[in-house]
Design an enzyme around this catalytic site. Structure first.
Site, PDB file in Angstrom:
ATOM      1  N   CYS A  16     -14.468   0.898  -4.879  1.00  0.00           N
ATOM      2  CA  CYS A  16     -13.465   1.361  -5.703  1.00  0.00           C
ATOM      3  C   CYS A  16     -13.946   2.643  -6.430  1.00  0.00           C
ATOM      4  O   CYS A  16     -15.386   2.910  -6.596  1.00  0.00           O
ATOM      5  CB  CYS A  16     -12.919   0.378  -6.576  1.00  0.00           C
ATOM      6  SG  CYS A  16     -12.401  -1.126  -5.784  1.00  0.00           S
ATOM      7  N   GLY A  43     -10.728   5.033  -3.396  1.00  0.00           N
ATOM      8  CA  GLY A  43      -9.679   3.908  -3.233  1.00  0.00           C
ATOM      9  C   GLY A  43      -8.069   4.335  -3.241  1.00  0.00           C
ATOM     10  O   GLY A  43      -7.712   5.148  -4.051  1.00  0.00           O
ATOM     11  N   ASN A 117     -16.237  -1.775  -9.672  1.00  0.00           N
ATOM     12  CA  ASN A 117     -16.439  -1.157  -8.106  1.00  0.00           C
ATOM     13  C   ASN A 117     -18.112  -1.940  -7.708  1.00  0.00           C
ATOM     14  O   ASN A 117     -18.816  -2.011  -8.478  1.00  0.00           O
ATOM     15  CB  ASN A 117     -16.963   0.272  -8.246  1.00  0.00           C
ATOM     16  CG  ASN A 117     -17.456   0.899  -6.969  1.00  0.00           C
ATOM     17  OD1 ASN A 117     -18.366   1.915  -6.939  1.00  0.00           O
ATOM     18  ND2 ASN A 117     -17.065   0.177  -5.674  1.00  0.00           N
ATOM     19  N   GLY A 118     -17.727  -2.847  -6.488  1.00  0.00           N
ATOM     20  CA  GLY A 118     -19.024  -3.335  -6.235  1.00  0.00           C
ATOM     21  C   GLY A 118     -18.791  -4.853  -5.766  1.00  0.00           C
ATOM     22  O   GLY A 118     -17.422  -5.032  -5.664  1.00  0.00           O
ATOM     23  N   TYR A 260     -21.303   8.876   3.512  1.00  0.00           N
ATOM     24  CA  TYR A 260     -20.204   8.786   3.764  1.00  0.00           C
ATOM     25  C   TYR A 260     -19.138   8.884   2.675  1.00  0.00           C
ATOM     26  O   TYR A 260     -18.108   9.455   2.606  1.00  0.00           O
ATOM     27  CB  TYR A 260     -19.549   7.477   4.794  1.00  0.00           C
ATOM     28  CG  TYR A 260     -18.170   7.390   4.876  1.00  0.00           C
ATOM     29  CD1 TYR A 260     -17.515   8.355   5.582  1.00  0.00           C
ATOM     30  CD2 TYR A 260     -17.466   6.373   4.142  1.00  0.00           C
ATOM     31  CE1 TYR A 260     -16.084   8.141   5.935  1.00  0.00           C
ATOM     32  CE2 TYR A 260     -16.022   6.378   4.541  1.00  0.00           C
ATOM     33  CZ  TYR A 260     -15.377   7.213   5.153  1.00  0.00           C
ATOM     34  OH  TYR A 260     -14.040   7.155   5.322  1.00  0.00           O
ATOM     35  N   SER A 301     -15.914  14.157   7.608  1.00  0.00           N
ATOM     36  CA  SER A 301     -17.078  13.461   6.989  1.00  0.00           C
ATOM     37  C   SER A 301     -18.228  14.028   7.920  1.00  0.00           C
ATOM     38  O   SER A 301     -19.326  13.913   7.188  1.00  0.00           O
ATOM     39  CB  SER A 301     -17.001  12.007   7.480  1.00  0.00           C
ATOM     40  OG  SER A 301     -16.441  11.796   8.784  1.00  0.00           O
ATOM     41  N   ASP A 368     -21.147  13.289  13.565  1.00  0.00           N
ATOM     42  CA  ASP A 368     -20.557  12.789  12.593  1.00  0.00           C
ATOM     43  C   ASP A 368     -21.462  11.685  11.676  1.00  0.00           C
ATOM     44  O   ASP A 368     -22.765  11.777  12.044  1.00  0.00           O
ATOM     45  CB  ASP A 368     -19.487  11.425  13.290  1.00  0.00           C
ATOM     46  CG  ASP A 368     -18.488  11.071  12.592  1.00  0.00           C
ATOM     47  OD1 ASP A 368     -18.233  11.710  11.322  1.00  0.00           O
ATOM     48  OD2 ASP A 368     -17.499  10.325  12.996  1.00  0.00           O
ATOM     49  N   CYS A 405     -21.649  -5.036   5.360  1.00  0.00           N
ATOM     50  CA  CYS A 405     -22.246  -4.794   3.874  1.00  0.00           C
ATOM     51  C   CYS A 405     -21.636  -5.754   3.111  1.00  0.00           C
ATOM     52  O   CYS A 405     -20.248  -6.172   3.182  1.00  0.00           O
ATOM     53  CB  CYS A 405     -21.496  -3.394   3.652  1.00  0.00           C
ATOM     54  SG  CYS A 405     -21.702  -2.976   1.717  1.00  0.00           S
ATOM     55  N   CYS A 456     -30.658   0.259  -0.849  1.00  0.00           N
ATOM     56  CA  CYS A 456     -29.992  -0.978  -0.081  1.00  0.00           C
ATOM     57  C   CYS A 456     -29.787  -0.473   1.166  1.00  0.00           C
ATOM     58  O   CYS A 456     -29.056   0.516   1.484  1.00  0.00           O
ATOM     59  CB  CYS A 456     -28.657  -1.465  -0.878  1.00  0.00           C
ATOM     60  SG  CYS A 456     -28.073  -2.825   0.144  1.00  0.00           S
ATOM     61  N   CYS A 459     -27.070  -2.834   5.842  1.00  0.00           N
ATOM     62  CA  CYS A 459     -26.010  -2.553   6.982  1.00  0.00           C
ATOM     63  C   CYS A 459     -26.938  -1.994   7.983  1.00  0.00           C
ATOM     64  O   CYS A 459     -26.465  -1.996   9.141  1.00  0.00           O
ATOM     65  CB  CYS A 459     -24.827  -1.825   6.513  1.00  0.00           C
ATOM     66  SG  CYS A 459     -25.354  -0.107   6.000  1.00  0.00           S
TER      67      CYS A 459
END
Ligand code: 5GP
Ligand code: MG
Length: 490
Positions: A16, A43, A117-118, A260, A301, A368, A405, A456, A459
């Site tokens: 978000c 969002g 957000n999170g 992204y 993107s 991409d 994720c 982090c 992913c």
């Protein structure tokens, strides 16, 4: 250690945008509204604003895009010079106003508003303890858990101490803007997983997920909120106070924000996202450049990656053209969250159309940012072949996404991830490309001027900087023991 039932993030994951604002003597509603516009990419499912006029809270939250969620009269009713806002990311399946934010709650010693957000990984445990103490929950989200825990702590201590106690209980990622009565606060989790920054306006201060929101208001970026820091905006817009409430040894910034999610014109943790993407593109050429006639971005993107890649190729003397060969229909919504694979495939063709003259009879490289399920790449390769491409090479500005994720980017499940259980060669064959390469994890860290351990990378490695049931960690992390919400004397 003993874990609760929440192996997976509870309820919908929150990917978000958040904002908070404190002004000298101008209504906060309209600038909040504009800053939410600037964060719309974070969002699109719902948007909301909560303000406080010194006596009471005003709130308007609705489904849809920012421009649709607020009417003139909605904004006119949001009185007060301080407020917070939120845009919520769509997660497939959940279109429910009870999840829309800011979340608000009134309690004995005042009112609270929360934008998050999170994603917490221990929300279930905390919810269970609070529910046992009589707290009633209206949603299954983790934001409400934070709100109730904070409200409870506020009954016993002052604001700063209450926030500290809550931060010591929650585990996971959170960039929060909070309103306690007419005071606006910003909090960033101790690993700094999600972005949050502070901006200065002529007549006040703003907190926002991304600096692009500060630019939109004509302000200047002061700095990022530090991991584990609480920033408290003065009610009269004259400044802010900082409290370093929790300190962890390493950060765990989400690299995918740079790849992204964030706007290219935002500056996050000292790096301009556009610069980071170009640098990722340059490194992609260095690691796995391939001879071809033309390099083209997958819009939008892939653009910055492709320009960095093409520039590095040309620096190396490669005879390659950089051109647009795919046009995006900007009125087609998000293909990513369409419920069925068939619809997602159709949507890619609806969204992207080739420019034949760039492609016909030539070898092309498309760039991409990432491959998630592989839908986009598979469709594009066949689209380009139909348009007469001799060869189609695919280069990706991120490592293979091999694991889900849990920290607020709604990616896909392990089974859906094309790299979840396949080698790059297998994926290349599956998408039908002549060649396929991803960027290495080390190149990502280098491009972001970071060490691997301060990012982090869950992913792309399957090892997380948080204690998640059933998953491995990449460092010594400990989930806080959630026993009782009654604060100890200190
Ligand atoms: P795929 O088609 O492989 O499932 O997804 C890859 C495409 O989706 C890429 O073009 C990338 O820009 C975009 N993408 C990557 N992550 C996300 C995400 O979290 N949400 C959305 N909407 N798109 C994403
Ligand atoms: Mg894309």
């Amino acid at each position: 250690m003993a874990h609760g039932r929440d192996t997976l993030p509870d309820g919908p994951t929150e990917k978000c945008g958040v904002v908070g604002l404190s002004l000298a003597d101008r209504a906060a509603a309209r600038p909040l509204y504009y800053s939410l516009y600037a964060l719309q990419h974070r969002g699109q499912e719902s948007a909301g604003i909560v303000t406080h006029d010194g006596f009471q809270q005003h709130s308007h939250v609705d489904m849809g895009l920012v421009g649709d969620a607020f009417s003139e009269s909605d904004l006119a009713g949001l009185n007060g010079t301080t407020g917070i806002g939120h845009v919520r990311y769509p997660t497939a399946g959940s279109v429910d106003k009870s999840c829309a934010q800011p979340f608000t709650v009134s309690f004995k010693s005042g009112s609270l508003g929360l934008s998050h957000n999170g994603n917490l990984v221990n929300a279930g445990e905390i919810r269970d303890t609070l529910a046992a103490k009589g707290h009633a929950f209206t949603s299954d989200g983790d934001t409400e858990v934070i709100a109730h825990d904070l409200a409870r702590n506020l009954l016993e201590g002052d604001l700063v101490r209450a926030v500290k106690r809550t931060m010591e209980r929650i585990h996971g990622s959170y960039a929060l803007t909070i309103m306690h009565d007419d005071t606006v606060l910003g909090v960033r989790d101790p690993e700094g997983n999600r972005p949050l920054c502070i901006g200065e306006l002529d007549d006040g201060y703003v907190l926002a997920s991304e600096s692009a929101a500060i630019d939109t208001l004509g302000g200047t970026l002061v700095r990022d909120v530090r991991p584990g820091e609480l920033v408290l905006l003065e009610r009269d817009g004259s400044g802010f106070d900082s409290y370093q409430l929790v300190s962890h040894e390493r950060t765990a910034h989400c690299f995918f924000e740079h790849v992204y999610f964030a706007r290219p014109d935002s500056r996050i943790d000292g790096t301009l996202v556009y610069q980071a993407r170009r640098e990722l593109g340059r490194r992609l050429w260095d690691e796995s450049g391939v001879d071809s006639d033309v390099v083209m971005p997958v819009p939008d993107s892939g653009r910055a990656f492709a320009s960095g890649y093409a520039e590095a190729a040309q620096d190396d003397g490669a005879d390659v053209e950089f051109a647009e060969g795919l046009m995006k229909n900007r009125y087609v919504g998000r293909t990513f969250i369409m419920p069925t694979q068939d619809e997602r495939e159709r949507a890619v063709r609806l969204k992207l159309n080739p420019i034949r003259s760039t492609i016909e009879g030539r070898s092309v490289t498309i760039i991409d940012d990432s491959i998630v399920r592989g839908t986009t790449s598979r469709q594009l390769v066949s689209l380009l072949r139909d348009a007469g491409a001799d060869e189609v090479h695919v280069r990706i500005g991120a490592p293979p996404i091999v694991a889900p994720c849990y920290m607020g980017i709604d990616m896909a499940t392990r089974e859906e991830l094309i790299a979840g259980d396949q080698s790059v060669d297998d994926i290349c064959e599956e998408i039908g490309a002549d060649s396929l390469s991803y960027l290495s994890i080390d190149a990502v860290a280098a491009a972001l001027s970071s060490s691997r351990i301060d990012l982090c990378l869950g992913c792309v490695t399957g090892q997380y900087p948080y204690d998640i049931d059933g998953e491995e960690t990449d460092r010594a992390v400990e989930r806080p023991a959630v026993t009782d919400s009654a604060p100890a004397d200190d």
